[in-house]
Design an enzyme around this catalytic site. Structure first.
Site, PDB file in Angstrom:
ATOM      1  N   ASP A  60       0.725  -1.082   0.048  1.00 28.09           N
ATOM      2  CA  ASP A  60      -0.059  -0.079  -0.159  1.00 28.09           C
ATOM      3  C   ASP A  60       0.780   1.344   0.150  1.00 28.09           C
ATOM      4  O   ASP A  60       1.681   1.267   0.783  1.00 28.09           O
ATOM      5  CB  ASP A  60      -0.968   0.016   1.082  1.00 28.09           C
ATOM      6  CG  ASP A  60      -1.970   1.064   1.128  1.00 28.09           C
ATOM      7  OD1 ASP A  60      -3.130   0.842   1.163  1.00 28.09           O
ATOM      8  OD2 ASP A  60      -1.505   2.216   1.362  1.00 28.09           O
ATOM      9  N   ILE A  61       0.682   2.043  -0.934  1.00 31.03           N
ATOM     10  CA  ILE A  61       1.513   3.342  -0.773  1.00 31.03           C
ATOM     11  C   ILE A  61       1.120   4.406   0.364  1.00 31.03           C
ATOM     12  O   ILE A  61      -0.146   4.316   0.524  1.00 31.03           O
ATOM     13  CB  ILE A  61       1.012   4.170  -2.333  1.00 31.03           C
ATOM     14  CG1 ILE A  61       1.376   3.059  -3.522  1.00 31.03           C
ATOM     15  CG2 ILE A  61       1.861   5.641  -2.446  1.00 31.03           C
ATOM     16  CD1 ILE A  61       1.093   3.787  -4.988  1.00 31.03           C
ATOM     17  N   GLU A  86      -4.712   2.645  -4.185  1.00 29.78           N
ATOM     18  CA  GLU A  86      -3.040   2.483  -4.435  1.00 29.78           C
ATOM     19  C   GLU A  86      -2.613   1.133  -3.729  1.00 29.78           C
ATOM     20  O   GLU A  86      -1.624   1.308  -3.038  1.00 29.78           O
ATOM     21  CB  GLU A  86      -2.491   3.567  -3.800  1.00 29.78           C
ATOM     22  CG  GLU A  86      -3.399   4.418  -2.801  1.00 29.78           C
ATOM     23  CD  GLU A  86      -3.552   3.540  -1.473  1.00 29.78           C
ATOM     24  OE1 GLU A  86      -4.448   2.587  -1.379  1.00 29.78           O
ATOM     25  OE2 GLU A  86      -2.630   3.984  -0.479  1.00 29.78           O
TER      26      GLU A  86
HETATM   27  P1  GH3 Z   1      -1.778   5.407   4.105  1.00 31.01           P
HETATM   28  O1  GH3 Z   1      -0.469   5.693   4.446  1.00 31.01           O
HETATM   29  O2  GH3 Z   1      -2.218   5.063   5.422  1.00 31.01           O
HETATM   30  O3  GH3 Z   1      -2.138   4.220   3.189  1.00 31.01           O
HETATM   31  O4  GH3 Z   1      -2.408   6.621   3.666  1.00 31.01           O
HETATM   32  P2  GH3 Z   1      -3.319   6.849   2.196  1.00 31.01           P
HETATM   33  O5  GH3 Z   1      -3.129   8.319   2.003  1.00 31.01           O
HETATM   34  O6  GH3 Z   1      -2.559   6.160   1.380  1.00 31.01           O
HETATM   35  O7  GH3 Z   1      -4.617   6.327   2.713  1.00 31.01           O
HETATM   36  P3  GH3 Z   1      -5.856   5.585   1.984  1.00 31.01           P
HETATM   37  O8  GH3 Z   1      -5.166   4.246   1.406  1.00 31.01           O
HETATM   38  O9  GH3 Z   1      -6.954   5.701   2.494  1.00 31.01           O
HETATM   39  O10 GH3 Z   1      -5.774   6.484   0.752  1.00 31.01           O
HETATM   40  C1  GH3 Z   1      -6.012   5.789  -0.631  1.00 31.01           C
HETATM   41  C2  GH3 Z   1      -6.254   7.031  -1.547  1.00 31.01           C
HETATM   42  O11 GH3 Z   1      -6.111   6.712  -2.884  1.00 31.01           O
HETATM   43  C3  GH3 Z   1      -7.602   7.536  -1.647  1.00 31.01           C
HETATM   44  C4  GH3 Z   1      -7.784   7.745  -3.292  1.00 31.01           C
HETATM   45  O12 GH3 Z   1      -8.269   9.235  -3.121  1.00 31.01           O
HETATM   46  C5  GH3 Z   1      -6.912   7.356  -3.866  1.00 31.01           C
HETATM   47  N1  GH3 Z   1      -7.336   6.498  -5.017  1.00 31.01           N
HETATM   48  C6  GH3 Z   1      -7.961   5.454  -5.135  1.00 31.01           C
HETATM   49  N2  GH3 Z   1      -8.099   5.037  -6.309  1.00 31.01           N
HETATM   50  C7  GH3 Z   1      -7.371   5.803  -7.051  1.00 31.01           C
HETATM   51  C8  GH3 Z   1      -7.016   5.730  -8.504  1.00 31.01           C
HETATM   52  O13 GH3 Z   1      -7.429   4.999  -9.275  1.00 31.01           O
HETATM   53  N3  GH3 Z   1      -6.277   6.982  -9.075  1.00 31.01           N
HETATM   54  C9  GH3 Z   1      -5.849   7.926  -8.060  1.00 31.01           C
HETATM   55  N4  GH3 Z   1      -5.078   8.914  -8.580  1.00 31.01           N
HETATM   56  N5  GH3 Z   1      -6.176   7.882  -6.792  1.00 31.01           N
HETATM   57  C10 GH3 Z   1      -6.981   7.030  -6.289  1.00 31.01           C
HETATM   58 MG    MG Z   2      -2.044   4.187   1.339  1.00 35.10          MG
HETATM   59 MG    MG Z   3      -5.019   2.097   0.666  1.00 36.60          MG
END
Ligand code: GH3
Ligand code: MG
Ligand code: MG
Length: 386
Positions: free
Chosen positions: A254-255, A297
């Site tokens: 996870d990013i 992500e």
């Molecule tokens: P953490 O270090 O705890 O993982 O923090 P985070 O900000 O990565 O947290 P989280 O996993 O909750 O957030 C994932 C974010 O990824 C939320 C959403 O806006 C973004 N996201 C989800 N799918 C996509 C996509 O297909 N493209 C893009 N650009 N962003 C995405």
């Molecule tokens: Mg994340």
């Molecule tokens: Mg995530």
């Protein structure tokens, strides 16, 4: 018994002596020859019908191509058969490769980027132009080098038959014979055209099926597999690992703080980062490992024949690879990214259904990922049974 009769020739002023026994014999011989020909034609027709059924039944691209190259030279008594496919942007080739097609097993399968390379007579290509006809004639090593790059025999005559679908040229079927009289320009082409039309339908059919299969199993943003693929593959691999008694491991990636990336770079910038991260992860894997985007992500990796130690080793390489250098974006922007990884392994036997085991393995990796996040991110944590 010899009779003198008035034959049409006799009417013209001479008389002919007809040997009935000889005539009878000649007629019999002719009859036997015709019967033999009829039987031979029937046999050829039956072989072609069997071939049609065989290729219509092919459900995958390699199965269809394999059938054509294996059966066509035999049933049509040909000494060289190749197939040229028009693949402008290499889409067909790329998808087939991604689906695991090994092109080295089909040396007769040729790709061209434009119909002009097929060796057909395209004439004036107006909108109302007739579809091209087969080109039959003597084999010419220079002219036919593209259609027959490595002929196994000394070809003497060839037919280059267009493969048409709705007037669109999708490729050509290239037939070669060591018999110089086999394909001559004056020969009727109904038969080869009929054969080519069936092959064209089958080709288009399997190609679109394979494309659909590919689209259904891949993530359109990054080109890596999707969740559906991994769910299915996990079950297969768990069953196989149990039968053959080897380990498999699972990684949940996870990013870190990806929301911030989106906030500062916009969604498109975020997408660019996801593509780059997918590429960096892939660069650390073996061909037998499967990488998928699970959504958002989050990426997962299924490692075949890898215990927890070796999976954690690969995970550490992936973590380092993601963090190693800034990711370049359009307009000269750069961003630095880290990721957290949870790793879990399934060793040898184990009980429970493959479904339950798969869920458990994913849950364990997810739990380890959670710990990696809690412990400060940008790290690898192995799942440890409590
Ligand atoms: P953490 O270090 O705890 O993982 O923090 P985070 O900000 O990565 O947290 P989280 O996993 O909750 O957030 C994932 C974010 O990824 C939320 C959403 O806006 C973004 N996201 C989800 N799918 C996509 C996509 O297909 N493209 C893009 N650009 N962003 C995405
Ligand atoms: Mg994340
Ligand atoms: Mg995530």
């Amino acid at each position: 018994m010899t009779h003198t009769i008035n034959s049409p020739v006799a009417e013209a002023g001479t008389s002919a002596v007809i040997d009935y026994a000889a005539e009878n014999q000649a007629l019999r011989a002719r009859m036997a020859y015709m019967l033999e020909q009829a039987e031979r034609n029937h046999e050829i027709m039956m072989r072609h019908q069997a071939f049609d059924l065989e290729i219509v039944a092919a459900t995958s691209f390699p199965e269809l191509i394999g059938s054509i190259f294996r059966s066509l030279p035999i049933i049509s008594e040909l000494d060289g058969v190749t197939l040229s496919l028009v693949d402008e942007d290499a889409d067909i080739r790329t998808v087939m490769e991604r689906l695991g097609v090994d092109f080295s097993t089909f040396p007769g399968l040729l790709f061209v980027t434009s119909v002009d390379q097929l060796g057909l007579d395209l004439g004036a290509r107006t909108a109302a132009a007739q579809p091209p006809r087969p080109v039959l004639g003597m084999f010419d090593a220079t002219r036919h080098a593209a259609q027959f790059p490595q002929p196994a025999h000394r070809l003497q005559s060839v037919a280059v038959v267009p493969l048409l679908r709705n007037k669109r040229i999708i490729g050509s079927l290239n037939l070669g014979s060591i018999d110089p009289t086999r394909f001559t320009p004056s020969l009727g082409t109904d038969f080869v055209e009929h054969m080519a039309s069936i092959i064209a339908i089958c080709l288009e059919n399997v190609i679109s099926n394979e494309m659909l299969k590919y689209i259904g199993l891949t993530d359109s943003l990054t080109g890596v597999y999707n969740r559906r693929y991994i769910d299915r593959r996990l079950l297969e691999e768990i069953s196989r690992a149990r039968r053959q008694n080897y380990d498999i491991s699972f990684m949940y990636i996870d990013i870190d703080h990806f929301k911030r990336v989106n906030d500062t770079l916009g969604h498109q910038g975020g997408d660019e980062v996801l593509r780059e991260v997918a590429g960096r992860i892939k660069g650390e894997l073996r061909l037998s490992d499967a990488l998928a985007r699970f959504g958002g992500e989050e990426f997962v990796v299924l490692l075949i024949d890898a215990d927890l130690d070796s999976a954690a080793f690969v995970a550490e390489r992936i973590r380092a690879g993601i963090a190693a250098s800034m990711i370049g974006l359009p307009h000269g922007l750069q961003v630095s990214i880290t990721g957290s990884i949870g790793v879990a392994a399934l060793s040898g036997a184990g009980d429970g259904t493959a479904e339950a085991t798969a869920l458990e393995l994913v849950a364990h990796a997810d739990e380890a990922l959670y710990q990696a996040k809690s412990a400060g991110r940008n790290r690898v944590v192995r799942y440890q049974a409590q």
